[in-house]
Design an enzyme around this catalytic site. Structure first.
Site, mmCIF file in Angstrom:
data_model
loop_
_atom_site.group_PDB
_atom_site.id
_atom_site.type_symbol
_atom_site.label_atom_id
_atom_site.label_comp_id
_atom_site.label_asym_id
_atom_site.label_seq_id
_atom_site.Cartn_x
_atom_site.Cartn_y
_atom_site.Cartn_z
ATOM 1 N NE ARG A 19 -3.791 1.974 2.712
ATOM 2 C CZ ARG A 19 -3.834 3.033 3.632
ATOM 3 N NH1 ARG A 19 -2.574 3.045 4.456
ATOM 4 N NH2 ARG A 19 -4.665 3.787 3.685
ATOM 5 C CG ASN B 97 -4.437 7.251 5.764
ATOM 6 O OD1 ASN B 97 -4.483 5.893 5.677
ATOM 7 N ND2 ASN B 97 -4.067 8.189 6.568
ATOM 8 C CD GLU B 98 -5.568 6.776 9.662
ATOM 9 O OE1 GLU B 98 -5.432 7.746 10.342
ATOM 10 O OE2 GLU B 98 -5.142 5.401 10.015
ATOM 11 C CG HIS C 279 -6.404 2.132 9.006
ATOM 12 N ND1 HIS C 279 -5.939 3.348 8.688
ATOM 13 C CD2 HIS C 279 -6.807 1.457 7.949
ATOM 14 C CE1 HIS C 279 -5.891 3.557 7.355
ATOM 15 N NE2 HIS C 279 -6.396 2.343 6.944
ATOM 16 C CE1 TYR D 62 -1.236 1.390 13.709
ATOM 17 C CE2 TYR D 62 -3.236 2.413 12.603
ATOM 18 C CZ TYR D 62 -1.972 1.990 12.566
ATOM 19 O OH TYR D 62 -1.044 2.181 11.207
ATOM 20 C CD GLU E 143 -2.415 3.082 8.059
ATOM 21 O OE1 GLU E 143 -2.357 3.534 9.266
ATOM 22 O OE2 GLU E 143 -2.496 3.961 7.236
ATOM 23 C CD1 TRP F 12 2.697 2.665 10.431
ATOM 24 C CD2 TRP F 12 1.527 2.905 8.223
ATOM 25 N NE1 TRP F 12 3.044 4.077 9.662
ATOM 26 C CE2 TRP F 12 2.212 4.179 8.818
ATOM 27 C CE3 TRP F 12 0.714 3.108 7.290
ATOM 28 C CZ2 TRP F 12 2.333 5.347 7.790
ATOM 29 C CZ3 TRP F 12 0.737 3.962 6.434
ATOM 30 C CH2 TRP F 12 1.659 5.129 6.511
#
Length: 443
Positions: free
Chosen positions: A78, A155-156, A222, A224, A251, A280
Protein backbone atom coordinates in the site's frame (compact mmCIF):
# COMPACT_ATOMS: atom_id res chain seq x y z
CA UNK A 1 -7.94 9.89 23.78
CA UNK A 2 -8.36 6.15 23.36
CA UNK A 3 -11.94 5.04 22.69
CA UNK A 4 -12.69 1.35 23.12
CA UNK A 5 -15.13 -0.75 21.15
CA UNK A 6 -18.18 -1.73 23.12
CA UNK A 7 -20.52 -4.67 22.80
CA UNK A 8 -23.23 -2.40 21.41
CA UNK A 9 -25.53 -4.27 19.05
CA UNK A 10 -25.27 -3.48 15.34
CA UNK A 11 -28.01 -3.40 12.79
CA UNK A 12 -26.69 -6.64 11.34
CA UNK A 13 -30.04 -7.73 9.92
CA UNK A 14 -30.31 -4.46 8.01
CA UNK A 15 -26.82 -4.97 6.62
CA UNK A 16 -27.59 -8.52 5.53
CA UNK A 17 -30.84 -7.52 3.84
CA UNK A 18 -29.10 -4.69 2.02
CA UNK A 19 -26.39 -7.00 0.72
CA UNK A 20 -28.87 -9.62 -0.44
CA UNK A 21 -30.95 -6.95 -2.17
CA UNK A 22 -28.44 -6.53 -4.97
CA UNK A 23 -26.59 -9.10 -7.01
CA UNK A 24 -22.86 -9.61 -7.12
CA UNK A 25 -21.08 -9.17 -10.46
CA UNK A 26 -19.28 -11.92 -12.33
CA UNK A 27 -15.50 -11.80 -12.12
CA UNK A 28 -14.19 -9.02 -14.32
CA UNK A 29 -11.59 -10.21 -16.79
CA UNK A 30 -10.02 -6.75 -16.94
CA UNK A 31 -9.02 -6.49 -13.29
CA UNK A 32 -9.87 -7.18 -9.67
CA UNK A 33 -13.48 -7.80 -8.71
CA UNK A 34 -15.53 -8.48 -5.61
CA UNK A 35 -18.08 -11.26 -5.11
CA UNK A 36 -19.54 -12.76 -1.96
CA UNK A 37 -17.38 -10.62 0.29
CA UNK A 38 -14.15 -11.83 -1.32
CA UNK A 39 -11.62 -10.19 -3.63
CA UNK A 40 -10.71 -11.91 -6.91
CA UNK A 41 -7.94 -11.12 -9.35
CA UNK A 42 -8.29 -10.87 -13.13
CA UNK A 43 -8.02 -14.68 -13.44
CA UNK A 44 -10.99 -15.14 -11.11
CA UNK A 45 -8.66 -16.45 -8.40
CA UNK A 46 -9.29 -15.33 -4.82
CA UNK A 47 -6.62 -12.92 -3.64
CA UNK A 48 -5.84 -12.27 0.03
CA UNK A 49 -3.56 -9.32 0.75
CA UNK A 50 -0.47 -9.99 2.82
CA UNK A 51 1.73 -6.95 2.74
CA UNK A 52 2.92 -3.65 4.13
CA UNK A 53 2.46 0.08 3.83
CA UNK A 54 5.24 2.15 2.28
CA UNK A 55 5.52 5.94 2.77
CA UNK A 56 6.57 6.67 -0.80
CA UNK A 57 5.44 10.29 -0.88
CA UNK A 58 7.88 11.22 1.91
CA UNK A 59 10.67 8.93 0.74
CA UNK A 60 10.44 8.89 -3.07
CA UNK A 61 14.11 7.95 -3.36
CA UNK A 62 13.51 4.61 -1.62
CA UNK A 63 12.57 2.77 -4.79
CA UNK A 64 14.40 -0.39 -3.69
CA UNK A 65 11.75 -0.83 -0.99
CA UNK A 66 9.44 -2.56 -3.47
CA UNK A 67 11.97 -5.29 -4.22
CA UNK A 68 12.88 -5.55 -0.56
CA UNK A 69 9.35 -6.16 0.73
CA UNK A 70 8.79 -8.64 -2.07
CA UNK A 71 11.99 -10.44 -1.13
CA UNK A 72 10.58 -10.88 2.37
CA UNK A 73 7.48 -12.53 0.94
CA UNK A 74 4.85 -9.77 0.65
CA UNK A 75 2.27 -9.96 -2.14
CA UNK A 76 0.91 -6.40 -1.77
CA UNK A 77 2.20 -2.93 -0.97
CA UNK A 78 0.00 0.00 0.00
CA UNK A 79 1.70 3.12 -1.29
CA UNK A 80 1.30 6.56 0.33
CA UNK A 81 0.69 9.30 -2.25
CA UNK A 82 -0.11 12.99 -1.95
CA UNK A 83 -2.59 15.05 -3.92
CA UNK A 84 -0.39 18.09 -3.35
CA UNK A 85 -2.66 19.64 -0.73
CA UNK A 86 -0.51 18.82 2.31
CA UNK A 87 2.68 17.43 0.81
CA UNK A 88 4.40 17.49 -2.57
CA UNK A 89 2.08 16.16 -5.25
CA UNK A 90 2.99 12.79 -6.71
CA UNK A 91 3.01 13.47 -10.43
CA UNK A 92 1.50 11.32 -13.13
CA UNK A 93 4.98 10.18 -14.12
CA UNK A 94 5.87 9.31 -10.53
CA UNK A 95 2.71 7.24 -10.06
CA UNK A 96 3.44 5.45 -13.32
CA UNK A 97 6.89 4.61 -11.95
CA UNK A 98 5.39 3.30 -8.71
CA UNK A 99 3.02 1.04 -10.64
CA UNK A 100 5.87 -0.26 -12.79
CA UNK A 101 7.91 -1.02 -9.67
CA UNK A 102 4.99 -2.97 -8.22
CA UNK A 103 4.54 -4.98 -11.40
CA UNK A 104 8.27 -5.60 -11.85
CA UNK A 105 8.37 -7.01 -8.33
CA UNK A 106 5.13 -8.98 -8.72
CA UNK A 107 3.31 -6.97 -6.08
CA UNK A 108 -0.29 -5.79 -6.12
CA UNK A 109 -0.31 -2.01 -5.73
CA UNK A 110 -2.82 -0.33 -3.38
CA UNK A 111 -2.50 3.41 -4.01
CA UNK A 112 -3.84 5.83 -1.40
CA UNK A 113 -4.11 9.62 -1.05
CA UNK A 114 -2.88 10.59 2.41
CA UNK A 115 -3.98 14.25 2.45
CA UNK A 116 -7.47 13.32 3.70
CA UNK A 117 -6.10 11.99 7.01
CA UNK A 118 -8.16 13.24 9.95
CA UNK A 119 -10.39 15.62 7.99
CA UNK A 120 -12.60 17.64 10.33
CA UNK A 121 -10.03 17.44 13.11
CA UNK A 122 -6.58 17.65 11.53
CA UNK A 123 -5.53 21.06 10.25
CA UNK A 124 -4.93 21.05 6.50
CA UNK A 125 -6.71 17.76 5.82
CA UNK A 126 -8.82 17.70 2.66
CA UNK A 127 -12.11 16.12 1.67
CA UNK A 128 -12.70 12.86 -0.15
CA UNK A 129 -14.06 14.96 -3.00
CA UNK A 130 -10.68 16.65 -3.27
CA UNK A 131 -8.99 13.24 -3.31
CA UNK A 132 -11.24 12.23 -6.21
CA UNK A 133 -10.02 15.30 -8.11
CA UNK A 134 -6.50 13.90 -7.79
CA UNK A 135 -7.45 10.41 -8.94
CA UNK A 136 -9.21 11.79 -11.99
CA UNK A 137 -6.17 13.94 -12.77
CA UNK A 138 -4.02 10.79 -13.04
CA UNK A 139 -6.67 8.63 -14.72
CA UNK A 140 -4.49 8.22 -17.80
CA UNK A 141 -1.81 6.53 -15.69
CA UNK A 142 -4.30 4.25 -13.93
CA UNK A 143 -6.06 3.16 -17.13
CA UNK A 144 -5.09 -0.35 -18.19
CA UNK A 145 -3.61 -1.23 -14.78
CA UNK A 146 -6.77 -2.74 -13.28
CA UNK A 147 -5.08 -6.15 -12.95
CA UNK A 148 -2.44 -4.74 -10.62
CA UNK A 149 -3.81 -1.58 -8.97
CA UNK A 150 -6.46 -0.96 -6.30
CA UNK A 151 -7.48 2.65 -5.66
CA UNK A 152 -7.77 3.57 -1.95
CA UNK A 153 -9.64 6.88 -2.22
CA UNK A 154 -8.32 8.61 0.89
CA UNK A 155 -6.49 7.63 4.06
CA UNK A 156 -8.47 7.85 7.35
CA UNK A 157 -10.83 10.43 5.85
CA UNK A 158 -12.22 11.73 9.14
CA UNK A 159 -10.90 12.18 12.64
CA UNK A 160 -13.10 11.94 15.70
CA UNK A 161 -15.26 14.91 14.71
CA UNK A 162 -17.68 15.67 11.87
CA UNK A 163 -17.67 12.10 10.61
CA UNK A 164 -21.46 11.70 10.30
CA UNK A 165 -21.25 12.36 6.56
CA UNK A 166 -18.76 9.52 5.96
CA UNK A 167 -21.29 7.27 4.21
CA UNK A 168 -22.67 9.97 1.93
CA UNK A 169 -19.24 11.35 1.09
CA UNK A 170 -17.78 7.89 0.43
CA UNK A 171 -20.70 6.91 -1.81
CA UNK A 172 -20.45 10.15 -3.76
CA UNK A 173 -16.69 9.73 -4.16
CA UNK A 174 -17.14 6.22 -5.55
CA UNK A 175 -19.80 7.38 -8.00
CA UNK A 176 -17.59 10.25 -9.21
CA UNK A 177 -14.71 7.84 -9.81
CA UNK A 178 -16.97 5.52 -11.81
CA UNK A 179 -18.40 8.39 -13.83
CA UNK A 180 -14.83 9.50 -14.48
CA UNK A 181 -14.05 6.14 -16.05
CA UNK A 182 -12.18 4.28 -13.29
CA UNK A 183 -13.07 0.59 -13.32
CA UNK A 184 -10.58 -0.50 -10.66
CA UNK A 185 -11.50 -2.08 -7.36
CA UNK A 186 -11.96 0.83 -4.95
CA UNK A 187 -10.97 0.74 -1.29
CA UNK A 188 -12.58 3.01 1.30
CA UNK A 189 -11.10 3.74 4.74
CA UNK A 190 -13.07 4.02 7.95
CA UNK A 191 -13.51 7.33 9.83
CA UNK A 192 -12.28 8.00 13.40
CA UNK A 193 -8.66 8.01 12.22
CA UNK A 194 -9.42 4.76 10.46
CA UNK A 195 -10.52 2.87 13.59
CA UNK A 196 -14.32 3.28 13.34
CA UNK A 197 -14.93 3.22 17.08
CA UNK A 198 -18.28 4.91 16.30
CA UNK A 199 -19.20 1.96 14.00
CA UNK A 200 -20.04 4.45 11.27
CA UNK A 201 -18.45 2.35 8.54
CA UNK A 202 -19.60 -0.94 10.00
CA UNK A 203 -23.25 0.09 10.08
CA UNK A 204 -23.27 1.89 6.71
CA UNK A 205 -20.99 -0.35 4.67
CA UNK A 206 -23.82 -2.14 2.85
CA UNK A 207 -25.30 1.14 1.64
CA UNK A 208 -21.92 2.41 0.46
CA UNK A 209 -21.27 -0.89 -1.34
CA UNK A 210 -24.66 -0.64 -3.05
CA UNK A 211 -23.82 2.90 -4.23
CA UNK A 212 -21.01 1.53 -6.39
CA UNK A 213 -22.57 0.73 -9.77
CA UNK A 214 -19.79 -1.83 -10.30
CA UNK A 215 -20.25 -3.46 -6.87
CA UNK A 216 -16.45 -3.48 -6.70
CA UNK A 217 -15.62 -1.78 -3.39
CA UNK A 218 -13.55 -3.08 -0.47
CA UNK A 219 -13.66 -1.67 3.06
CA UNK A 220 -10.54 -0.97 5.11
CA UNK A 221 -10.29 -0.82 8.90
CA UNK A 222 -7.15 0.43 10.68
CA UNK A 223 -6.49 -1.47 13.88
CA UNK A 224 -4.50 0.27 16.59
CA UNK A 225 -5.32 0.89 20.26
CA UNK A 226 -9.08 0.56 19.81
CA UNK A 227 -8.56 -3.09 18.88
CA UNK A 228 -6.71 -4.40 21.91
CA UNK A 229 -8.69 -7.59 22.58
CA UNK A 230 -9.52 -10.64 20.51
CA UNK A 231 -13.23 -10.16 21.20
CA UNK A 232 -13.23 -6.68 19.65
CA UNK A 233 -11.23 -7.78 16.63
CA UNK A 234 -13.27 -10.91 15.98
CA UNK A 235 -16.58 -9.12 16.42
CA UNK A 236 -15.73 -6.25 14.08
CA UNK A 237 -14.28 -8.35 11.27
CA UNK A 238 -16.83 -11.09 11.80
CA UNK A 239 -19.77 -8.77 11.15
CA UNK A 240 -18.42 -7.94 7.71
CA UNK A 241 -17.86 -11.62 6.94
CA UNK A 242 -21.36 -12.52 8.09
CA UNK A 243 -22.83 -9.75 5.94
CA UNK A 244 -20.89 -10.83 2.85
CA UNK A 245 -19.03 -7.52 2.67
CA UNK A 246 -15.31 -7.38 1.76
CA UNK A 247 -13.05 -6.13 4.56
CA UNK A 248 -9.28 -5.79 4.90
CA UNK A 249 -7.11 -4.52 7.74
CA UNK A 250 -5.48 -1.68 5.82
CA UNK A 251 -3.18 -0.69 8.68
CA UNK A 252 -2.21 -2.13 12.04
CA UNK A 253 0.73 -2.23 14.42
CA UNK A 254 2.00 -4.12 17.41
CA UNK A 255 1.90 -1.06 19.64
CA UNK A 256 0.55 2.48 19.46
CA UNK A 257 0.28 5.71 21.39
CA UNK A 258 -3.46 5.10 21.92
CA UNK A 259 -3.07 1.58 23.30
CA UNK A 260 -1.68 -1.88 22.64
CA UNK A 261 -3.28 -3.60 19.61
CA UNK A 262 -3.68 -7.36 19.79
CA UNK A 263 -1.67 -8.14 16.65
CA UNK A 264 -1.67 -11.87 17.34
CA UNK A 265 -5.46 -11.97 17.21
CA UNK A 266 -5.56 -9.78 14.10
CA UNK A 267 -3.23 -12.18 12.31
CA UNK A 268 -4.90 -15.35 13.57
CA UNK A 269 -8.48 -14.30 12.81
CA UNK A 270 -7.52 -12.94 9.40
CA UNK A 271 -5.78 -16.17 8.46
CA UNK A 272 -8.66 -18.33 9.63
CA UNK A 273 -11.22 -16.24 7.73
CA UNK A 274 -9.43 -15.24 4.54
CA UNK A 275 -9.09 -11.54 5.40
CA UNK A 276 -6.31 -9.46 3.89
CA UNK A 277 -4.02 -7.16 5.85
CA UNK A 278 -1.26 -4.58 5.39
CA UNK A 279 1.08 -3.79 8.28
CA UNK A 280 2.16 -0.24 9.04
CA UNK A 281 4.82 0.45 7.89
CA UNK A 282 8.01 -0.47 6.05
CA UNK A 283 10.26 2.30 7.39
CA UNK A 284 10.63 6.03 7.99
CA UNK A 285 8.12 6.62 10.78
CA UNK A 286 8.56 9.71 12.94
CA UNK A 287 6.64 11.80 15.45
CA UNK A 288 7.10 9.36 18.30
CA UNK A 289 5.94 6.21 16.49
CA UNK A 290 9.30 5.15 15.14
CA UNK A 291 8.69 1.79 16.79
CA UNK A 292 6.24 1.03 13.95
CA UNK A 293 9.12 0.70 11.48
CA UNK A 294 9.31 -2.86 10.16
CA UNK A 295 12.87 -2.32 8.92
CA UNK A 296 15.52 -0.05 10.40
CA UNK A 297 16.50 2.73 7.97
CA UNK A 298 14.90 0.87 5.04
CA UNK A 299 17.38 -1.99 5.44
CA UNK A 300 15.73 -5.37 4.76
CA UNK A 301 18.58 -7.12 6.57
CA UNK A 302 17.77 -5.18 9.76
CA UNK A 303 14.19 -6.02 10.67
CA UNK A 304 12.86 -4.60 13.92
CA UNK A 305 11.00 -6.65 16.51
CA UNK A 306 7.77 -5.63 14.76
CA UNK A 307 9.25 -6.54 11.39
CA UNK A 308 10.34 -9.98 12.56
CA UNK A 309 6.86 -10.58 13.95
CA UNK A 310 5.03 -9.52 10.81
CA UNK A 311 7.26 -11.19 8.25
CA UNK A 312 8.52 -14.27 10.07
CA UNK A 313 6.11 -14.90 12.96
CA UNK A 314 3.06 -17.14 13.27
CA UNK A 315 0.41 -16.29 10.64
CA UNK A 316 2.83 -13.73 9.22
CA UNK A 317 3.81 -12.96 5.64
CA UNK A 318 6.25 -15.83 5.21
CA UNK A 319 3.70 -18.41 6.30
CA UNK A 320 0.60 -17.07 4.61
CA UNK A 321 1.32 -14.83 1.59
CA UNK A 322 0.42 -16.16 -1.84
CA UNK A 323 1.46 -14.27 -4.94
CA UNK A 324 -1.38 -13.01 -7.15
CA UNK A 325 -2.18 -15.50 -9.90
CA UNK A 326 -1.82 -12.78 -12.54
CA UNK A 327 1.90 -13.19 -11.86
CA UNK A 328 2.15 -16.94 -11.26
CA UNK A 329 -0.83 -18.78 -12.65
CA UNK A 330 -2.74 -19.11 -15.90
CA UNK A 331 -2.58 -15.73 -17.66
CA UNK A 332 -5.76 -13.67 -18.08
CA UNK A 333 -7.71 -14.27 -21.30
CA UNK A 334 -6.49 -10.92 -22.65
CA UNK A 335 -2.87 -12.09 -22.51
CA UNK A 336 -1.71 -13.69 -25.78
CA UNK A 337 -0.25 -17.21 -25.56
CA UNK A 338 3.53 -17.49 -25.42
CA UNK A 339 5.22 -17.67 -28.81
CA UNK A 340 7.81 -20.17 -27.57
CA UNK A 341 6.40 -23.70 -27.19
CA UNK A 342 6.70 -25.32 -23.77
CA UNK A 343 9.48 -27.84 -23.18
CA UNK A 344 8.75 -31.34 -24.40
CA UNK A 345 8.40 -32.92 -20.98
CA UNK A 346 9.31 -32.64 -17.33
CA UNK A 347 10.16 -29.06 -16.40
CA UNK A 348 12.68 -26.32 -17.00
CA UNK A 349 13.93 -23.58 -14.71
CA UNK A 350 15.41 -20.13 -15.31
CA UNK A 351 17.49 -18.18 -12.79
CA UNK A 352 17.28 -14.37 -12.59
CA UNK A 353 19.01 -11.79 -10.40
CA UNK A 354 16.09 -9.45 -9.67
CA UNK A 355 17.97 -6.90 -7.60
CA UNK A 356 21.57 -6.57 -6.40
CA UNK A 357 23.37 -4.41 -3.86
CA UNK A 358 26.79 -4.43 -2.25
CA UNK A 359 27.22 -7.85 -0.69
CA UNK A 360 23.66 -9.01 -1.31
CA UNK A 361 21.11 -9.82 -3.98
CA UNK A 362 17.56 -10.99 -4.61
CA UNK A 363 17.21 -14.01 -6.89
CA UNK A 364 14.26 -15.67 -8.56
CA UNK A 365 13.86 -19.07 -10.18
CA UNK A 366 10.93 -19.65 -12.56
CA UNK A 367 9.85 -23.26 -12.99
CA UNK A 368 7.84 -24.17 -16.10
CA UNK A 369 6.08 -27.47 -16.72
CA UNK A 370 6.68 -29.22 -20.03
CA UNK A 371 4.16 -30.62 -22.48
CA UNK A 372 2.39 -32.59 -19.75
CA UNK A 373 1.13 -31.60 -16.32
CA UNK A 374 3.35 -32.24 -13.29
CA UNK A 375 2.48 -32.86 -9.66
CA UNK A 376 5.73 -31.63 -8.13
CA UNK A 377 9.15 -30.28 -8.98
CA UNK A 378 12.63 -29.75 -7.61
CA UNK A 379 15.42 -27.43 -8.73
CA UNK A 380 19.14 -27.71 -8.11
CA UNK A 381 22.13 -25.52 -8.86
CA UNK A 382 25.72 -24.95 -7.78
CA UNK A 383 27.11 -21.50 -7.02
CA UNK A 384 30.51 -20.90 -8.62
CA UNK A 385 31.55 -17.75 -6.74
CA UNK A 386 30.91 -18.50 -3.09
CA UNK A 387 27.37 -17.11 -3.02
CA UNK A 388 25.00 -18.29 -0.30
CA UNK A 389 21.26 -18.12 0.41
CA UNK A 390 19.96 -16.68 3.68
CA UNK A 391 16.18 -16.46 3.09
CA UNK A 392 13.71 -17.98 0.64
CA UNK A 393 9.98 -18.03 -0.07
CA UNK A 394 7.48 -20.13 -2.07
CA UNK A 395 9.88 -23.09 -1.81
CA UNK A 396 11.50 -25.52 0.62
CA UNK A 397 15.18 -24.71 0.13
CA UNK A 398 18.34 -26.28 1.56
CA UNK A 399 22.03 -25.64 0.96
CA UNK A 400 25.09 -27.85 1.31
CA UNK A 401 28.19 -25.83 0.60
CA UNK A 402 27.81 -24.36 -2.89
CA UNK A 403 24.97 -26.74 -3.84
CA UNK A 404 21.43 -25.42 -3.44
CA UNK A 405 18.35 -27.64 -3.65
CA UNK A 406 14.80 -26.32 -3.80
CA UNK A 407 11.49 -28.10 -4.10
CA UNK A 408 7.86 -27.10 -4.33
CA UNK A 409 5.67 -26.42 -1.32
CA UNK A 410 2.12 -27.69 -1.02
CA UNK A 411 0.46 -24.92 -3.02
CA UNK A 412 2.72 -24.60 -6.08
CA UNK A 413 3.74 -28.14 -7.02
CA UNK A 414 0.91 -28.98 -9.40
CA UNK A 415 1.39 -27.22 -12.73
CA UNK A 416 -0.59 -27.70 -15.91
CA UNK A 417 1.36 -28.17 -19.16
CA UNK A 418 3.29 -25.01 -20.01
CA UNK A 419 2.32 -23.22 -16.79
CA UNK A 420 4.95 -21.55 -14.61
CA UNK A 421 5.47 -20.76 -10.97
CA UNK A 422 8.35 -19.03 -9.26
CA UNK A 423 10.20 -18.85 -5.98
CA UNK A 424 12.63 -16.30 -4.64
CA UNK A 425 15.46 -15.88 -2.21
CA UNK A 426 17.91 -13.43 -0.67
CA UNK A 427 21.59 -14.26 -1.06
CA UNK A 428 25.03 -12.85 -0.36
CA UNK A 429 27.99 -12.51 -2.71
CA UNK A 430 31.45 -11.00 -2.96
CA UNK A 431 33.74 -10.51 -5.91
CA UNK A 432 31.33 -11.68 -8.60
CA UNK A 433 27.79 -13.00 -8.80
CA UNK A 434 27.62 -15.32 -11.81
CA UNK A 435 24.28 -16.92 -12.68
CA UNK A 436 24.34 -20.69 -12.27
CA UNK A 437 22.59 -23.21 -14.50
CA UNK A 438 19.51 -24.68 -12.82
CA UNK A 439 18.47 -28.31 -13.29
CA UNK A 440 14.73 -28.92 -12.91
CA UNK A 441 13.26 -32.33 -12.14
CA UNK A 442 9.51 -33.01 -12.33
CA UNK A 443 7.45 -35.61 -10.52
Amino acid sequence: MKTRLSAASAALLTVLVAVLAFGQPAHAGAGFSVAGGKLYDANGTEFIMRGVNHAHTWYPQQTSSFANVKALGANTVRVVLSSGDRWTRNSNADVATVISLCIANRLICVLEVHDTTGYGEQSGAVTLDRAVDYWLSIADVLAGQEEYVIVNIGNEPYGNQSYASWATDSANAIKRLRTGGLTHTIMVDAPNWGQDWSFTMRDNAAAVFAADPSRNTVFSIHMYGVFDTAAEINDYLGRFRAAGLPIVVGEFGFNHSDGDPDEDSILAYSQANGIGWLGWSWSGNGGGVEYLDLATAFNPASLTTWGQRLFNGANGIRQTAREASVFTGTPPPTTPPPTTPPPAGGCTATYTVVNQWQGGFQGEVRVTAGATAITGWSARWTFANGQSVSQSWNTALTSSGAVVSARNVDYNGRLAAGVSTSFGFIGSWSGSNAKPEVICTAS
